[in-house]
Motif scaffolding. Structure first.
Motif: not given
Length: 83
Positions: A53, A76, A78-81, A83
């Motif tokens: 991340a 899926t 890693t991306l929210p982490l 942000l």
């Protein structure tokens, strides 16, 4: 003849109800997608999601060109982490 005016609290309830319905619809869709396309881990995962991340935020490469297609599903998480 002028129409009677509703109290302020009665006028503001309609937009909140619409927002609540929209939120419920989004949550229902998210649950349906989660149940339909669930990807569980069969064994412990050795990938360092927090490190990846940070690399995403920096614009650095996260995976090599020869990465396994399973890494796409890891994005899926890693991306929210990031942000």
């Amino acid at each position: 003849m002028q129409m009677p005016r509703l109290p302020t609290h009665a006028r503001s309830a309609a937009p909140h109800a619409a927002e609540a319905l929209l939120l419920l619809a989004v949550l229902a869709l998210a649950l349906a997608l989660r149940l339909r396309f669930f990807f569980g881990l069969v064994r412990p995962d050795s990938l360092d999601y927090a490190h990846d991340a940070v690399n995403l935020l920096r614009g650095a490469a996260v995976f090599t060109e020869q990465a396994n297609p399973i890494h796409v599903t890891r994005l899926t998480v890693t991306l929210p982490l990031a942000l």
